[in-house]
Write a protein that holds these residues in place. Sequence first.
Motif, PDB file in Angstrom:
ATOM      1  N   ALA A  20      55.285  41.815  45.686  1.00 13.75           N
ATOM      2  CA  ALA A  20      56.069  42.923  45.101  1.00 13.75           C
ATOM      3  C   ALA A  20      55.831  44.219  45.870  1.00 13.75           C
ATOM      4  CB  ALA A  20      55.714  43.098  43.631  1.00 13.75           C
ATOM      5  N   TYR A  21      54.562  44.514  46.162  1.00 14.70           N
ATOM      6  CA  TYR A  21      54.230  45.755  46.871  1.00 14.70           C
ATOM      7  C   TYR A  21      54.638  45.687  48.345  1.00 14.70           C
ATOM      8  CZ  TYR A  21      51.771  47.871  42.967  1.00 14.70           C
ATOM      9  OH  TYR A  21      51.483  48.453  41.762  1.00 14.70           O
ATOM     10  N   LEU A  78      51.965  39.635  43.076  1.00  7.88           N
ATOM     11  CA  LEU A  78      51.788  41.093  43.038  1.00  7.88           C
ATOM     12  C   LEU A  78      51.817  41.686  44.449  1.00  7.88           C
ATOM     13  CD1 LEU A  78      48.966  41.477  40.368  1.00  7.88           C
ATOM     14  CD2 LEU A  78      51.201  42.578  40.260  1.00  7.88           C
ATOM     15  N   ASP A  83      58.317  46.089  48.941  1.00  7.78           N
ATOM     16  CA  ASP A  83      58.771  47.458  48.704  1.00  7.78           C
ATOM     17  C   ASP A  83      58.206  48.437  49.733  1.00  7.78           C
ATOM     18  OD1 ASP A  83      60.579  48.747  47.000  1.00  7.78           O
ATOM     19  OD2 ASP A  83      58.980  49.744  45.907  1.00  7.78           O
ATOM     20  N   PRO A 142      57.290  46.596  41.891  1.00 11.71           N
ATOM     21  CA  PRO A 142      55.833  46.586  41.753  1.00 11.71           C
ATOM     22  C   PRO A 142      55.323  47.153  40.431  1.00 11.71           C
ATOM     23  CG  PRO A 142      56.525  48.189  43.409  1.00 11.71           C
ATOM     24  CD  PRO A 142      57.722  47.386  43.056  1.00 11.71           C
ATOM     25  N   GLY A 162      58.298  40.337  42.065  1.00 12.78           N
ATOM     26  CA  GLY A 162      57.914  40.407  43.478  1.00 12.78           C
ATOM     27  C   GLY A 162      59.121  40.319  44.387  1.00 12.78           C
ATOM     28  N   ALA A 200      49.302  46.980  48.683  1.00 14.74           N
ATOM     29  CA  ALA A 200      49.223  45.522  48.839  1.00 14.74           C
ATOM     30  C   ALA A 200      47.851  45.119  49.377  1.00 14.74           C
ATOM     31  CB  ALA A 200      50.328  45.032  49.769  1.00 14.74           C
ATOM     32  N   ARG A 207      61.368  43.371  44.333  1.00 14.61           N
ATOM     33  CA  ARG A 207      60.717  44.618  44.753  1.00 14.61           C
ATOM     34  C   ARG A 207      60.486  45.556  43.564  1.00 14.61           C
ATOM     35  NH1 ARG A 207      65.011  44.016  48.636  1.00 14.61           N
ATOM     36  NH2 ARG A 207      64.255  43.524  50.724  1.00 14.61           N
TER      37      ARG A 207
END
Length: 638
Positions: free
Chosen positions: A177-178, A174, A181, A149, A144, A187, A147
Amino acid sequence: MLGKESRVSVAASLLHGLHKDGFEIDVYAYTSLITAYVSNGRYREAVMVFKKMEEEGCKPTLITYNVILNVYGKMGMPWNKIMALVEGMKSAGVKPDSYTFNTLISCCRRGSLHEEAAGVFEEMKLAGFSPDKVTYNALLDVYGKCRRPKEAMQVLREMKINGCLPSIVTYNSLISAYARDGLLKEAMELKTQMVEIGIKPDVFTYTTLLSGFEKAGKDESAMKVFEEMRSAGCKPNICTFNALIKMHGNRGNFVEMMKVFDEINKCNCKPDIVTWNTLLAVFGQNGMDSEVSGVFKEMKRAGFIPERDTFNTLISAYSRCGSFDQAMSIYKRMLEAGVTPDLSTYNAVLAALARGGMWEQSEKIFAEMKGGRCKPNELTYSSLLHAYANGREIDRMLALAEEIYSGIIEPHAVLLKTLVLVYSKSDLLMDTERAFLELKKKGFSPDIPTLNAMISIYGRRQMVAKTNEILHFMNDSGFTPSLTTYNTLMYMYSRSENFARAEDVLREILAKGIKPDIISYNTVIFAYCRNGRMKEASRIFSEMRDSGLVPDVITYNTFVASYAADSLFVEALDVVRYMIKQGCKPNQNTYNSIVDGYCKLNQRYEAITFVNNLSKLDPHVTKELECKLSDRIAKKWT
């Protein structure tokens, strides 16, 4: 017991007294003291006790090593130091357990060490340990923050296969991470997914999404998330307030920003170190160096001791204000305080060097990082690109860009966005469009700085249709225009036939509660001066001063150049006298305009007389500048 009661200094004194009286301190006493220091956030003292313990010949246990590994992670120690500790542990015959491996994975959260985290994860399985929920969540957290995903989703799949049910922590990692990015649609889909399986979003879920939308420049969507959060009965925490401070501050909406700051206490929260760092970053980003210094003093008065993140923020803040020497002074103070630089520090120093176009020094820092100090990440390469662009090293910039396009350096979203910025800055239209198309082709969403860069390059070329395309895209995609967006539009209009639109844009900014900066006013003044509308230019000048902004040399030079171009030399000289009286020092461009005005009329004698008498007008003018102006006149008649 004393450690648990937060009386760690008393515990340390007691241990020191026993040692002085000849009592042998065992591993359990040392480990207890180390743990007490860690519980109180005194990591450096914990490491010092560990080193003293080793010097005394007291062998650490597995628990001791695990505690110190956790400390190394919290301190952001370089990976080679962490691995040296692990190797020392193994050499001493102490075998890692599952907690060791989980802690090592957590240590990878700082410094973009996702490959190292994956390596530890595999080593853990080879050692016969089954990853548990803590392991998977730690690995997800690493992906995460880095970055990554796609890798995060693979971990989720493996987690489910091995019977580990995802928790709120899993989904938050999670979503992070999205969101980091820029994949905000994905997300939001994850948030919907978690609700469908009965997991209620918490304050971290909402704050992560709010921060993601803020970073992308989608303020409306960010505020929708905040409203949904409150409607769901989820109380904001200090992280939420910090994200809102950042959002309003980055848009130059300081009134709203301070309202949020005031609301912190009303909601039974207290500003934390991140709050202060955010304020430092916001004021630094807006070039408000006196406010940066003020906030730093206020922060120390509130009892906060500057740590690595504060030093990193100050380096960035002062360099953004153009105070490069002060930024480097902060870096030296950080080293003198015994704070180990991490990836963020190196990236902050690189960003400072990049702003000054100091590409040679940037390459030295980069080489130092690659030599083992720190693993470069996408922000490192981003700063290197900016250093080349600002240093006008176009060939080096293009060579690094090709490494990104070819995949030698991973074409991360951050790097493709940076390419749009540096190409636009370097006025390379085709390259800018190529980078923008590549960004979209790879499925990455552009952000406000990227879109502003597109508007800028189209605006400079008076490509109004293309500019409007980007503006429509911004509007349709929910992006909130920033002050830079408006300044860029004003620039375009100021150079066009439709120059009066520049002031319309200024009025739009004020109506939205955004505070215009000196660039905003200078651009509108230029629009009117360029078209001989001096009355309107003077009106904007007065308005600018009334707003609390101090006119700079560019403001005055615009008036001087306009009067001189229209052969109104008396008025031009009046402006020079006024600017000197106001404490604004004229520069070569100020006097070039007047000399060029005389030369254009073939009034050589008047031009020479002006230069000869310049010291009477400006007692601080240098002989060097007088010689340059005389040479300028001579060249006009050669």
